[in-house]
Design an enzyme around this catalytic site. Sequence first.
Site, PDB file in Angstrom:
ATOM      1  N   GLU A 163       0.794  -1.241   0.000  1.00 55.66           N
ATOM      2  CA  GLU A 163       0.000   0.000   0.000  1.00 55.66           C
ATOM      3  C   GLU A 163       0.822   1.285   0.000  1.00 55.66           C
ATOM      4  O   GLU A 163       0.787   2.056   0.967  1.00 55.66           O
ATOM      5  CB  GLU A 163      -0.956   0.018   1.192  1.00 55.66           C
ATOM      6  CG  GLU A 163      -1.955  -1.093   1.184  1.00 55.66           C
ATOM      7  CD  GLU A 163      -3.106  -0.878   2.163  1.00 55.66           C
ATOM      8  OE1 GLU A 163      -3.090   0.110   2.909  1.00 55.66           O
ATOM      9  OE2 GLU A 163      -4.023  -1.706   2.163  1.00 55.66           O
ATOM     10  N   GLU A 358      -4.869  -8.669   0.985  1.00 55.24           N
ATOM     11  CA  GLU A 358      -5.578  -8.376   2.244  1.00 55.24           C
ATOM     12  C   GLU A 358      -7.051  -8.180   1.948  1.00 55.24           C
ATOM     13  O   GLU A 358      -7.406  -7.523   0.959  1.00 55.24           O
ATOM     14  CB  GLU A 358      -5.088  -7.067   2.885  1.00 55.24           C
ATOM     15  CG  GLU A 358      -3.820  -7.159   3.663  1.00 55.24           C
ATOM     16  CD  GLU A 358      -3.410  -5.802   4.251  1.00 55.24           C
ATOM     17  OE1 GLU A 358      -4.284  -4.998   4.612  1.00 55.24           O
ATOM     18  OE2 GLU A 358      -2.194  -5.577   4.329  1.00 55.24           O
TER      19      GLU A 358
END
Length: 452
Positions: A163, A358
């Site tokens: 991220e 995720e």
Amino acid sequence: MGFKKDFAWGVATSSQQIEGAYLEGGKGLNIWDVFSHEPTRIKDRKTSDVACDHYHLFREDVKLLRSLGVNSYRFSISWSRIFPNGVGEVSEDGVRFYSELIDELISNGIEPYITLFHWDYPYALYKKGGWLNDESVDWFKSYAAKVVELYSDRVTYFITFNEPQCFIGHGYLRGIHAPGIKLPYKDIFQMAHNVMKAHGAAVIAMREAAKRPIKIGYAPTCSAHYPATDSPEDIEAARRALFDSPKLSEQVMWSASWWSDPVILGKYPEDGLELYKDYLPEITEEDLRLMNQPLDFYAQNIYNGKEIKSGENGEPVAVKRPSDAPVTALGWSVTPRCLYWGPRFFTERYRLPFYISENGAATNDVLGADGKVHDEDRIKFLSTYLDEFERAADDGVDIRGYFLWSFMDNFEWAEGYGPRFGIVYTDYETMRRIPKDSAYWYKNYIEQKSKK
Ligand code: BGC
């Protein structure tokens, strides 16, 4: 058709969120250690000093992982545990910790997936300018090559960045995550550019350092928008909502294409180049070639998205959500269809094997008088999301794995320990781990899906 036979069924964590032992084994400070010691940064003045104490409890944790029936585990390496100063001297204790963790995983039949960077940047390098310093490309490259040199005899799967949207956007633009500063857009785009160069340089160095063939991926995040109907117009509008560059605002780093087009397609998105032109660093052909290294897989952390319909001129329009539409304990929208359309849109654009690195939910979990945690909301969340993900597989989308966030309740960054994302409950007083109902549900789900 369903999920492939050798599908990776896993759970995910990150070093800063579970390890603790923040000054043990020669570890150097990182920006989250420093940030969490500031008085006003983390809810309830918590720190990540101890977190889940996984550093001391990892053997038990691996046994627990095995009992959950997962065949894969995604975790990250704390850069300053290996290189206390970010570069230079290596900490043998740090090296040993991950080596033992890897051995433990493998002997329990669990495939390790290593994330090299999940936000815990060495403080020593931050003081030298961090991602703003052009040398940051080499710092990350050396660290990545070292990890691969150390562990690729046993580990096949490596992910460079988790991220980048978040650690740059929250950390340096909004200032709500470590290091907690607000920099001008000019600096933000420079950093993003350096992060992607660091990714490319690392990929080259990792392949050179590998003792056996390894597989390298990348794990950005996005809001995975999905169409209101299956009409070609709505589908195109949702695709645009996902990949069009956002306007310059505090949210500008939350772009799916800005962070992935250069890395996978070798160019920045045209609309972004135009929108941000006053703030961009010099972008050379050489930079783009460096960023654009062949990858073995592409991953996304996907939690939700917006329902999009086509406006009068085909432009994306977000459909208003009813006020009683489901949300998680953090108020995040529950939108299972993002797990069908996200993988589909990404594989159409980038043509790489795809993973969900995720996905999961924070729910209001309590340890009941019966000693159990009945997290029905999480089970509902997971089952509806996974139905959509399976539908993507049925439609021929090349998906290879799913990592549930998270293995256990942990340090949820600036939110401290309030939000509970785990399928295992962490009792922070005693450090006891208690599998929640969702852990049994997931185990059974994996068993069923692996039978076919
Ligand atoms: C991050 C995790 C975080 C999770 C839930 C992701 O943004 O990679 O570290 O705990 O979402 O907020």
